[in-house]
Scaffold this active site. Structure first.
Site, PDB file in Angstrom:
ATOM      1  CB  CYS A   2      97.404  29.091  -8.961  1.00 27.00           C
ATOM      2  SG  CYS A   2      95.630  29.021  -8.847  1.00 27.00           S
ATOM      3  NE  ARG A  27     102.462  31.047  -5.356  1.00 33.17           N
ATOM      4  CZ  ARG A  27     102.876  32.231  -5.789  1.00 33.17           C
ATOM      5  NH1 ARG A  27     104.078  32.647  -5.463  1.00 33.17           N
ATOM      6  NH2 ARG A  27     102.124  32.992  -6.534  1.00 33.17           N
ATOM      7  CD1 TRP A  74      94.207  28.660  -2.215  1.00 25.90           C
ATOM      8  CD2 TRP A  74      93.180  30.289  -3.351  1.00 25.90           C
ATOM      9  NE1 TRP A  74      93.552  29.460  -1.316  1.00 25.90           N
ATOM     10  CE2 TRP A  74      92.911  30.457  -1.980  1.00 25.90           C
ATOM     11  CE3 TRP A  74      92.626  31.200  -4.245  1.00 25.90           C
ATOM     12  CZ2 TRP A  74      92.127  31.486  -1.488  1.00 25.90           C
ATOM     13  CZ3 TRP A  74      91.839  32.229  -3.766  1.00 25.90           C
ATOM     14  CH2 TRP A  74      91.600  32.364  -2.394  1.00 25.90           C
ATOM     15  CG  ASN A  98      99.572  30.765 -11.283  1.00 29.32           C
ATOM     16  OD1 ASN A  98      99.132  29.620 -11.293  1.00 29.32           O
ATOM     17  ND2 ASN A  98     100.709  31.116 -10.708  1.00 29.32           N
ATOM     18  N   GLY A  99      95.866  33.142 -12.142  1.00 29.56           N
ATOM     19  CA  GLY A  99      95.164  34.401 -12.415  1.00 29.56           C
ATOM     20  C   GLY A  99      93.735  34.145 -12.856  1.00 29.56           C
ATOM     21  CD  GLU A 469      99.816  40.649  12.658  1.00 32.56           C
ATOM     22  OE1 GLU A 469      99.031  41.003  11.765  1.00 32.56           O
ATOM     23  OE2 GLU A 469     100.684  39.771  12.504  1.00 32.56           O
ATOM     24  CE  LYS A 473     100.532  36.841  11.512  1.00 35.10           C
ATOM     25  NZ  LYS A 473     100.132  37.944  10.642  1.00 35.10           N
ATOM     26  CD  GLU A 476      96.518  34.668   8.840  1.00 36.93           C
ATOM     27  OE1 GLU A 476      97.379  35.466   9.215  1.00 36.93           O
ATOM     28  OE2 GLU A 476      96.291  34.435   7.643  1.00 36.93           O
ATOM     29  CG  HIS A 492      81.434  53.385  22.330  1.00 37.04           C
ATOM     30  ND1 HIS A 492      80.544  54.315  22.807  1.00 37.04           N
ATOM     31  CD2 HIS A 492      82.670  53.858  22.634  1.00 37.04           C
ATOM     32  CE1 HIS A 492      81.210  55.315  23.359  1.00 37.04           C
ATOM     33  NE2 HIS A 492      82.518  55.057  23.278  1.00 37.04           N
ATOM     34  CE  LYS A 592     104.228  34.694   2.770  1.00 33.24           C
ATOM     35  NZ  LYS A 592     104.014  35.207   4.131  1.00 33.24           N
TER      36      LYS A 592
HETATM   37  C1  F6R Z   1      98.056  37.785   7.640  1.00 29.00           C
HETATM   38  C2  F6R Z   1      98.655  37.883   6.311  1.00 29.00           C
HETATM   39  C3  F6R Z   1      97.897  38.606   5.266  1.00 29.00           C
HETATM   40  C4  F6R Z   1      98.831  39.482   4.399  1.00 29.00           C
HETATM   41  C5  F6R Z   1      98.030  40.113   3.245  1.00 29.00           C
HETATM   42  C6  F6R Z   1      98.872  41.030   2.396  1.00 29.00           C
HETATM   43  O1  F6R Z   1      98.817  37.000   8.504  1.00 29.00           O
HETATM   44  O2  F6R Z   1      99.718  37.365   6.058  1.00 29.00           O
HETATM   45  O3  F6R Z   1      96.875  39.371   5.823  1.00 29.00           O
HETATM   46  O4  F6R Z   1      99.415  40.448   5.210  1.00 29.00           O
HETATM   47  O5  F6R Z   1      97.473  39.108   2.442  1.00 29.00           O
HETATM   48  O6  F6R Z   1      99.885  40.325   1.744  1.00 29.00           O
HETATM   49  P1  F6R Z   1     101.133  41.095   1.119  1.00 29.00           P
HETATM   50  O7  F6R Z   1     101.902  41.680   2.235  1.00 29.00           O
HETATM   51  O8  F6R Z   1     101.896  40.047   0.354  1.00 29.00           O
HETATM   52  O9  F6R Z   1     100.572  42.154   0.206  1.00 29.00           O
END
Ligand code: F6R
Length: 597
Positions: A2, A27, A74, A98-99, A469, A473, A476, A492, A592
């Site tokens: 949010c 975000r 959100w 927010n929260g 990673e 990606k 997501e 395994h 984000k």
């Molecule tokens: C993946 C991604 C997320 C963040 C995670 C932690 O592409 O961006 O997995 O790495 O949400 O976020 P931060 O670094 O802000 O704590």
């Protein structure tokens, strides 16, 4: 997650509110709304979906007013819908939040008993009801707002309006970011300084438990005990162009291309005694924990390999959301290193607070230096990546890896350190060379990954972190089911998923583990899997009879190679998303900065 904006503008507040909300779009959100206070009434517009729906409403029926609040939601409590969108209005009050209000259920029941009627499924609506109820009891607006805050449990940021104080805007923060800004044309509040990039010249971040009253003349801040807080505003450091795509199609693309420059900054960040953190802390630690979520956890995973290999210090990476609950045996002689782009990730913050309670010294590596994590940790290092707007972390992961590698090097055995330092310092140039391989990565993505309904990523050591990673990606932003596995684990279990044409991305620089990776590749090829290899020139030559496609990155050492491969894995996922016509900046359901546990 949010986003909040609020303004007391010199003229119409709507242009600022909408600009601010659009800068918060990155975000992640599923509905949005604004409320304006003018001539003793509050007018509101809300819409499900993206900001274009709200813009259309405003175009058809524009509310007027110089004082306003806005929100991108959100969904947490209640589905995305117009009714659940903020602002919430009760009587003469409007709020955005927010929260999570942890005692929202109990407050709702108590308010209902007194006759309150709720129109949304959100926990946030209780805030507007409480504010209204305290005003109805005859309290002045400022006191009613304070009483409202006293009733709430949880972590939150709030902005509120009331017709009872028609020239004011109220704001409060408890363990959730909120910043007040001042510029030539108004006084503003936002949950992210980026929302104020073009308008505010100076900023003040509200600390935990603080509340503020904004008026046209300025603002006053009180702490949780109601005492006035005096703090010197900071100059706004962000430029409005940092919130633009700079001619690229997507923020993610722009930020990937900013990696070499960001890496050079991460290499120059001072790690020193000046803020009291010393290498001795790491050398003498019984155990170093690297904690983070998602990609930040993977950076910690790579760091744990480097710390043990180069420095011989016992280190382990931990998923922050698990750490607090799993009952890890902690000691005051440990060091907990928290890795986070935003510095606001609720799970990572909870793990940090847990370490503080247990007396474990804490170091935070963040990109947002004014974040809660930076304020809470014993020591903070900025990774220096610059603003990142694409939801998926890209250049920030690379900078996290670089800074963590530098930490490992600061305690490394001299024999190991020299070569590794050279390896690290050549990274900006090699990252630039890796970007030039975009076309080969695009072809690999288009021909093998994007058409598939599953992708397996394999790696070893720090390369396993890269495999994770790549798979994250790919899930997501391209929505392709993917797994990352340690290559040795393939036989395994994951091998069962390999059939004719299953794409397997193998992260294999030509290093001491390459022969083992080659055996894994043979096993995949024997089952008809399509081998997509991320390697270097020697690795490509040694495996050319097995692979369907390979991308030869610049050759690098123990630290440089996984960092270069991480960039390639991000580019691969980016190209998959684009090939499949998904917007990589707006992955569905994701935010984000994940400010709820
Ligand atoms: C993946 C991604 C997320 C963040 C995670 C932690 O592409 O961006 O997995 O790495 O949400 O976020 P931060 O670094 O802000 O704590």
């Amino acid at each position: 997650m949010c986003g909040i904006v609020g303004a007391i503008a010199d003229g119409d507040a709507i242009p600022f509110l909408m600009k601010g909300l659009s800068r918060l779009e990155y975000r992640g959100y599923d509905s949005a709304g604004v409320a304006l206070l003018s001539e003793g009434t509050i007018e509101r517009r809300r819409a499900k979906g993206d900001l274009s729906a709200l813009r259309e409403l405003l175009r058809r029926n524009p509310p007027r007013g110089a004082i306003g609040i806005g929100h991108t939601r959100w969904a947490t409590h209640g589905a995305p819908s117009e009714k659940n969108a903020h602002p919430h209005i009760v009587g003469e009050t409007a709020i955005v939040h927010n929260g999570i209000i942890e005692n929202g259920g109990a407050l709702k029941n108590a308010l209902r008993e007194k006759g309150a009627i709720f129109t949304s499924q959100t926990d946030s609506e209780v805030i507007a009801h409480l504010f209204h109820a305290f005003l109805a009891d005859g309290l002045a607006a400022e006191d009613a707002f304070a009483k409202t805050l006293e009733s709430l449990e949880g972590a939150f940021a709030i902005a509120a309006l009331t017709c009872s104080a028609p020239n004011s805007l109220f704001a409060a923060a408890r363990r959730s970011p909120l910043v007040i800004g001042r510029g030539g044309a108004g006084v503003y509040v936002a949950s992210d300084a980026l929302a104020l990039a073009a308008e505010a010249e100076s900023l003040i971040h509200l600390e935990d438990g603080e509340r503020a009253r904004l008026t046209r003349e300025g603002f006053s801040i009180l702490n949780a005990e109601g005492r006035a807080v005096k703090r010197v505003p900071k100059k706004m450091a962000l430029q409005s162009e940092e919130a633009s795509k700079g001619g690229r199609r997507f923020f993610m693309e722009k930020e990937i291309y900013e990696t070499p420059e960001a890496a050079a900054r991460a290499l120059a960040v001072p790690i020193g005694e000046e803020d009291g953190f010393s290498a001795a802390r790491m050398r003498d630690a019984r155990q170093i924990f690297f904690l983070g979520c998602g990609s930040a956890f993977y950076a910690g995973l790579a760091a744990s390999c480097w710390m043990e290999k180069l420095a011989g210090v016992s280190a382990r990476a931990e998923i922050a959301s698990e750490f607090r609950h799993r009952g890890a045996a902690l000691s005051k002689r440990d060091l907990a290193v928290f890795v986070s782009q935003s510095g606001e990730t609720a799970d990572t913050l909870s793990a940090l607070r847990h370490c503080e309670r247990e007396g474990v010294p804490t170091l935070a590596l963040v990109n947002v230096v004014e974040s809660t994590m930076a304020r809470l940790a014993d020591w903070t290092l900025s990774i220096g990546a610059g603003p990142e707007i694409g939801v998926a972390s890209t250049k920030t992961l690379i900078c996290q890896m670089i800074l963590l590698a530098r930490l490992a090097l600061s305690v490394a055995k001299p024999a190991e350190a020299k070569e590794a330092r050279e390896d690290l310092s050549s990274l900006p140039r090699k990252l630039q060379e890796a970007l030039a391989l975009s076309e080969a990565l695009r072809a690999m993505a288009k021909d093998y990954l994007a058409p598939s309904d599953y992708v397996l990523y394999l790696g070893r050591g720090a390369g396993y972190a890269v495999a994770l990673e790549g798979a994250l990606k790919c899930k997501e932003i391209a929505y392709i089911p993917s797994d990352g596995a340690p290559a040795g684990e393939m036989k395994h279990g994951p091998i069962a998923l390999i059939q004719e044409k299953t794409p397997v991305v193998v992260v294999a620089p030509y290093d001491r583990l390459f022969p083992k990776m080659l055996s894994n590749m043979e096993e995949i090829a024997a089952r008809g899997g399509y081998l997509c290899l991320l390697t270097d020139a020697e690795g490509a030559a040694a495996s050319k009879d097995l692979t369907r496609a390979s991308v030869a990155l610049p050759a690098a050492g123990e630290i440089g190679a996984p960092i270069l491969h991480a960039l390639a894995a991000q580019m691969l996922a980016y190209h998959c998303a684009v090939a499949l016509k998904h917007n990589p900046d707006r992955p569905r359901n994701l935010a984000k900065s994940v400010t709820v546990e």
